[in-house]
Design a protein around this motif. Sequence first.
Motif, PDB file in Angstrom:
ATOM      1  N   GLY A  15      11.316   7.699  -1.832  1.00 28.10           N
ATOM      2  CA  GLY A  15      10.629   8.458  -0.060  1.00 28.10           C
ATOM      3  C   GLY A  15      12.048   8.077   0.771  1.00 28.10           C
ATOM      4  N   SER A  16      13.211   8.087   0.070  1.00 26.60           N
ATOM      5  CA  SER A  16      14.889   8.063   1.050  1.00 26.60           C
ATOM      6  C   SER A  16      15.297   9.737   0.690  1.00 26.60           C
ATOM      7  N   LEU A  17      15.603  10.722   1.926  1.00 28.46           N
ATOM      8  CA  LEU A  17      16.591  11.184   1.764  1.00 28.46           C
ATOM      9  C   LEU A  17      17.929  11.372   1.310  1.00 28.46           C
ATOM     10  N   ARG A  18      18.418   9.830   1.662  1.00 36.47           N
ATOM     11  CA  ARG A  18      19.995   9.698   1.613  1.00 36.47           C
ATOM     12  C   ARG A  18      20.468   9.702   0.096  1.00 36.47           C
ATOM     13  N   LYS A  19      21.997  10.490   0.887  1.00 37.08           N
ATOM     14  CA  LYS A  19      22.334  11.187  -0.416  1.00 37.08           C
ATOM     15  C   LYS A  19      22.653   9.484  -1.780  1.00 37.08           C
ATOM     16  N   ASN A  20      23.259   8.831  -1.075  1.00 31.51           N
ATOM     17  CA  ASN A  20      23.466   7.599  -1.638  1.00 31.51           C
ATOM     18  C   ASN A  20      22.173   6.798  -1.721  1.00 31.51           C
ATOM     19  N   SER A  21      20.953   6.642  -1.759  1.00 33.68           N
ATOM     20  CA  SER A  21      20.105   6.253  -2.116  1.00 33.68           C
ATOM     21  C   SER A  21      19.466   5.257  -2.672  1.00 33.68           C
ATOM     22  N   PHE A  22      18.938   3.315  -2.312  1.00 34.16           N
ATOM     23  CA  PHE A  22      19.501   2.428  -3.408  1.00 34.16           C
ATOM     24  C   PHE A  22      17.880   3.077  -4.554  1.00 34.16           C
ATOM     25  N   ASN A  23      16.912   3.605  -3.718  1.00 36.14           N
ATOM     26  CA  ASN A  23      15.659   4.069  -4.188  1.00 36.14           C
ATOM     27  C   ASN A  23      15.525   5.165  -5.119  1.00 36.14           C
ATOM     28  N   LYS A  24      16.673   6.160  -4.553  1.00 38.55           N
ATOM     29  CA  LYS A  24      16.759   7.586  -5.605  1.00 38.55           C
ATOM     30  C   LYS A  24      17.444   6.448  -7.320  1.00 38.55           C
ATOM     31  N   THR A  80      10.579   3.477  -3.140  1.00 40.21           N
ATOM     32  CA  THR A  80      10.321   3.403  -1.900  1.00 40.21           C
ATOM     33  C   THR A  80      11.279   2.430  -1.028  1.00 40.21           C
ATOM     34  N   PRO A  81      12.539   3.182   0.218  1.00 38.91           N
ATOM     35  CA  PRO A  81      12.383   2.441   1.082  1.00 38.91           C
ATOM     36  C   PRO A  81      11.341   1.781   2.257  1.00 38.91           C
ATOM     37  N   GLU A  82      12.076  -0.018   2.841  1.00 40.23           N
ATOM     38  CA  GLU A  82      10.435  -0.320   3.735  1.00 40.23           C
ATOM     39  C   GLU A  82      11.565   0.053   4.893  1.00 40.23           C
ATOM     40  N   TYR A  83      10.058   1.165   6.247  1.00 46.70           N
ATOM     41  CA  TYR A  83      11.399   1.076   7.224  1.00 46.70           C
ATOM     42  C   TYR A  83      10.289   0.393   8.501  1.00 46.70           C
ATOM     43  N   ASN A  84      11.092   0.155   8.961  1.00 49.58           N
ATOM     44  CA  ASN A  84      10.444  -0.722  10.186  1.00 49.58           C
ATOM     45  C   ASN A  84       8.983  -1.656   9.525  1.00 49.58           C
ATOM     46  N   TYR A  85       8.671  -2.153   8.219  1.00 50.02           N
ATOM     47  CA  TYR A  85       8.309  -3.196   8.122  1.00 50.02           C
ATOM     48  C   TYR A  85       7.107  -1.945   7.167  1.00 50.02           C
ATOM     49  N   SER A  86       7.323  -0.697   6.751  1.00 48.34           N
ATOM     50  CA  SER A  86       6.115   0.020   6.840  1.00 48.34           C
ATOM     51  C   SER A  86       7.391   1.369   5.624  1.00 48.34           C
ATOM     52  N   SER A 116      10.640  -0.449  -5.142  1.00 51.86           N
ATOM     53  CA  SER A 116      11.188  -0.354  -4.079  1.00 51.86           C
ATOM     54  C   SER A 116      12.639  -1.190  -3.924  1.00 51.86           C
ATOM     55  N   ALA A 117      13.416  -1.063  -2.907  1.00 50.54           N
ATOM     56  CA  ALA A 117      14.806  -1.389  -3.013  1.00 50.54           C
ATOM     57  C   ALA A 117      15.234  -1.528  -1.408  1.00 50.54           C
ATOM     58  N   SER A 118      15.924  -2.200  -1.284  1.00 49.72           N
ATOM     59  CA  SER A 118      16.399  -2.562  -0.464  1.00 49.72           C
ATOM     60  C   SER A 118      17.753  -3.952   0.086  1.00 49.72           C
ATOM     61  N   GLY A 119      18.622  -3.896   1.100  1.00 48.20           N
ATOM     62  CA  GLY A 119      19.666  -4.180   1.198  1.00 48.20           C
ATOM     63  C   GLY A 119      19.247  -6.174   1.836  1.00 48.20           C
ATOM     64  N   SER A 120      17.616  -5.656   2.124  1.00 48.69           N
ATOM     65  CA  SER A 120      17.595  -7.061   2.805  1.00 48.69           C
ATOM     66  C   SER A 120      17.024  -8.027   1.682  1.00 48.69           C
ATOM     67  N   MET A 121      16.917  -9.419   2.370  1.00 42.98           N
ATOM     68  CA  MET A 121      15.983 -10.278   1.394  1.00 42.98           C
ATOM     69  C   MET A 121      15.055 -10.245   0.593  1.00 42.98           C
ATOM     70  N   GLY A 123      13.295  -7.174   0.077  1.00 39.35           N
ATOM     71  CA  GLY A 123      13.240  -5.906  -0.856  1.00 39.35           C
ATOM     72  C   GLY A 123      12.858  -4.285  -0.395  1.00 39.35           C
ATOM     73  N   GLY A 124      12.306  -4.777   0.480  1.00 36.90           N
ATOM     74  CA  GLY A 124      11.331  -3.549   1.124  1.00 36.90           C
ATOM     75  C   GLY A 124       8.788  -3.638   0.266  1.00 36.90           C
ATOM     76  N   ALA A 125       9.120  -5.144   0.163  1.00 39.06           N
ATOM     77  CA  ALA A 125       7.816  -5.869  -0.006  1.00 39.06           C
ATOM     78  C   ALA A 125       6.865  -5.352   0.694  1.00 39.06           C
ATOM     79  N   ARG A 126       7.502  -5.119   1.775  1.00 42.74           N
ATOM     80  CA  ARG A 126       5.969  -5.259   2.674  1.00 42.74           C
ATOM     81  C   ARG A 126       5.350  -3.795   2.811  1.00 42.74           C
ATOM     82  N   ALA A 127       6.981  -2.598   2.388  1.00 39.47           N
ATOM     83  CA  ALA A 127       6.284  -1.203   2.468  1.00 39.47           C
ATOM     84  C   ALA A 127       5.313  -1.492   1.258  1.00 39.47           C
TER      85      ALA A 127
END
Length: 189
Positions: A15-24, A80-86, A116-121, A123-127
């Motif tokens: 769920g990320s288009l970012r080239k260096n995406s953690f989720n990719k 998927t990343p989590e964006y704004n808790y979703s 899910s992967a995120s830099g946060s504590m 880790g995208g669990a809410r998404a």
Amino acid sequence: MRIMEDKLNIFGFAGSLRKNSFNKAILRAASETLPEGVQLEIFDLEGIPPFNQDFEHTPPEKVRQFKERIRAADAILIATPEYNYSIPGVLKNAIDWASRPSGDNAFEDKPVAIMSASGSMLGGARAQYHLRQTFVWLNMRALNRPEVIVNYADKKIDKDGKVTDEETRRKIKELLVALINWTRRLKNK
Ligand SMILES: Cc1cc2nc3c(=O)[nH]c(=O)nc-3n(C[C@H](O)[C@H](O)[C@H](O)COP(=O)(O)O)c2cc1C
């Protein structure tokens, strides 16, 4: 990529288009740990336009390809990343296209697992839980466990997009094995 008939075919997208995406990166890590007889095709959501219901019967080529690949798959793997808790708009948008038109939901009855992967504590669990809610109406067969929630992803994935953390690689492998077993159980394959 041609799909071999006798292999169990998992279709993955991030769920990320970012080239260096953690989720990719965690999807790539999954493709590095496949057991014999299983393949993972990774699809990039780049190029899927915003959903417009005026075109649900005549979707753009990229959406047609996306739906075709989902249909050909035995199971789905979403990172998927989590964006704004979703979940990010790009992911929801792609899911919305593939679920339409009414009666032509490509995800119908598909086994599915989430990471899910995120830099946060957290880790995208809410998404993940928002995504699970979507699976209910899509009539997908969601795997419950293990939960792969990659927190502090910047410490576990290097600048070349390699998952360097052994515990994370182990969890990803565990998820894949569970998804494969779940899929075989549902399909008797
Ligand atoms: C619009 C936006 C909203 C975000 N909201 C959250 C959030 O709610 N929770 C979280 O853990 N991280 C959040 N983040 C951080 C992302 O999880 C982080 O950028 C992550 O690396 C994105 O995934 P990717 O590396 O696969 O692109 C947000 C990032 C963006 C761009």
